[in-house]
Scaffold this active site. Structure first.
Site, PDB file in Angstrom:
ATOM      1  N   ARG A 180      40.250  37.603  70.893  1.00 34.90           N
ATOM      2  CA  ARG A 180      40.036  37.415  72.318  1.00 34.90           C
ATOM      3  C   ARG A 180      40.857  38.415  73.102  1.00 34.90           C
ATOM      4  O   ARG A 180      41.996  38.714  72.748  1.00 34.90           O
ATOM      5  CB  ARG A 180      40.451  36.002  72.745  1.00 34.90           C
ATOM      6  CG  ARG A 180      40.185  35.716  74.219  1.00 34.90           C
ATOM      7  CD  ARG A 180      40.913  34.468  74.696  1.00 34.90           C
ATOM      8  NE  ARG A 180      42.360  34.573  74.580  1.00 34.90           N
ATOM      9  CZ  ARG A 180      43.149  35.269  75.400  1.00 34.90           C
ATOM     10  NH1 ARG A 180      42.628  35.923  76.409  1.00 34.90           N
ATOM     11  NH2 ARG A 180      44.451  35.292  75.232  1.00 34.90           N
ATOM     12  N   VAL A 181      40.237  38.965  74.148  1.00 31.15           N
ATOM     13  CA  VAL A 181      40.952  39.749  75.147  1.00 31.15           C
ATOM     14  C   VAL A 181      40.619  39.161  76.507  1.00 31.15           C
ATOM     15  O   VAL A 181      39.615  38.462  76.653  1.00 31.15           O
ATOM     16  CB  VAL A 181      40.599  41.260  75.101  1.00 31.15           C
ATOM     17  CG1 VAL A 181      41.121  41.899  73.823  1.00 31.15           C
ATOM     18  CG2 VAL A 181      39.109  41.490  75.255  1.00 31.15           C
ATOM     19  N   SER A 182      41.447  39.447  77.493  1.00 29.06           N
ATOM     20  CA  SER A 182      41.298  38.798  78.796  1.00 29.06           C
ATOM     21  C   SER A 182      40.303  39.481  79.720  1.00 29.06           C
ATOM     22  O   SER A 182      39.675  38.822  80.538  1.00 29.06           O
ATOM     23  CB  SER A 182      42.655  38.730  79.502  1.00 29.06           C
ATOM     24  OG  SER A 182      43.528  37.936  78.747  1.00 29.06           O
ATOM     25  N   THR A 183      40.175  40.790  79.628  1.00 27.10           N
ATOM     26  CA  THR A 183      39.326  41.490  80.594  1.00 27.10           C
ATOM     27  C   THR A 183      38.258  42.311  79.895  1.00 27.10           C
ATOM     28  O   THR A 183      38.400  42.684  78.730  1.00 27.10           O
ATOM     29  CB  THR A 183      40.167  42.422  81.491  1.00 27.10           C
ATOM     30  OG1 THR A 183      40.803  43.406  80.669  1.00 27.10           O
ATOM     31  CG2 THR A 183      41.208  41.648  82.277  1.00 27.10           C
ATOM     32  N   GLN A 203      39.190  45.665  78.104  1.00 33.81           N
ATOM     33  CA  GLN A 203      40.052  45.679  76.931  1.00 33.81           C
ATOM     34  C   GLN A 203      39.201  45.724  75.669  1.00 33.81           C
ATOM     35  O   GLN A 203      38.044  45.325  75.664  1.00 33.81           O
ATOM     36  CB  GLN A 203      40.960  44.447  76.916  1.00 33.81           C
ATOM     37  CG  GLN A 203      42.025  44.480  77.991  1.00 33.81           C
ATOM     38  CD  GLN A 203      42.873  43.223  77.976  1.00 33.81           C
ATOM     39  OE1 GLN A 203      42.352  42.123  77.917  1.00 33.81           O
ATOM     40  NE2 GLN A 203      44.174  43.405  78.030  1.00 33.81           N
TER      41      GLN A 203
END
Length: 180
Positions: A8-11, A14
């Site tokens: 998982r990445v936030s944006t 990324q």
């Protein structure tokens, strides 16, 4: 018994590749990934899918604990959900697993540290914004999505999914803009 990786990445800007490669190198037969904030469980459909399909003996693997969540309660709830399915959770950095009793203690402490770190980040960000406002240098974040375009496309009967794909945003962002 399967090893299932979660990245998982936030944006949206990324990159997930490094996490996915690491999880595959660790023997994960399936790697699910998503680009969504780890601040809460909301909107994390890939993680929900993994949890729903865990079988006894399976192992959920993440590269770091903050990929799983940044709220201690969320992390502990995920551990509990895995245990209810007789599955295990493994974090690669630092290497911690729920297979043993100490793993639970370490995960709890790491979850609390991740949550504290998140609070510190928010505090520093808020302080930085306040200082910039005092200097007149802060104008607010720039809008990444043309809100009028979203509203126009939606009013033309185009689905939220199609709008999200066209404008490079999430379906939930489309719904929020249309509702607001």
């Amino acid at each position: 018994m399967a090893r299932i990786g979660y990245a998982r990445v936030s944006t949206l800007d990324q990159d997930l590749d490094h996490q996915a490669e690491r999880l595959k190198a660790e023997g994960c037969s399936v790697v699910r990934s998503e680009k969504v904030s780890g601040g809460s469980r909301e909107g994390r459909t890939e993680l929900d899918t993994i949890i729903a399909f865990l079988r006894p003996g399976d192992e959920l693997v993440v590269t770091r604990l903050d990929r799983l969540g940044r709220d201690t309660r969320d992390v502990l709830n995920l551990v509990h959900e895995c245990e209810q399915r007789e599955a295990h959770l493994t974090v690669l950095d630092p290497h911690v697993s729920t297979r043993g009793e100490m793993g639970h203690v370490v995960l709890t402490v790491l979850g609390m540290v991740a949550e504290m770190e998140r609070r510190f980040i928010r505090e520093r960000q808020r302080e930085g914004i306040e200082r910039a406002k005092e200097r007149g240098a802060y104008k607010g974040g720039r809008r990444r999505i043309d809100r009028e375009k979203v509203r126009q496309l939606y009013s033309e009967g185009i689905s939220a999914i199609q709008i999200a794909e066209t404008l490079g945003c999430s379906r939930m962002q489309v719904y929020r803009i249309v509702a607001g």
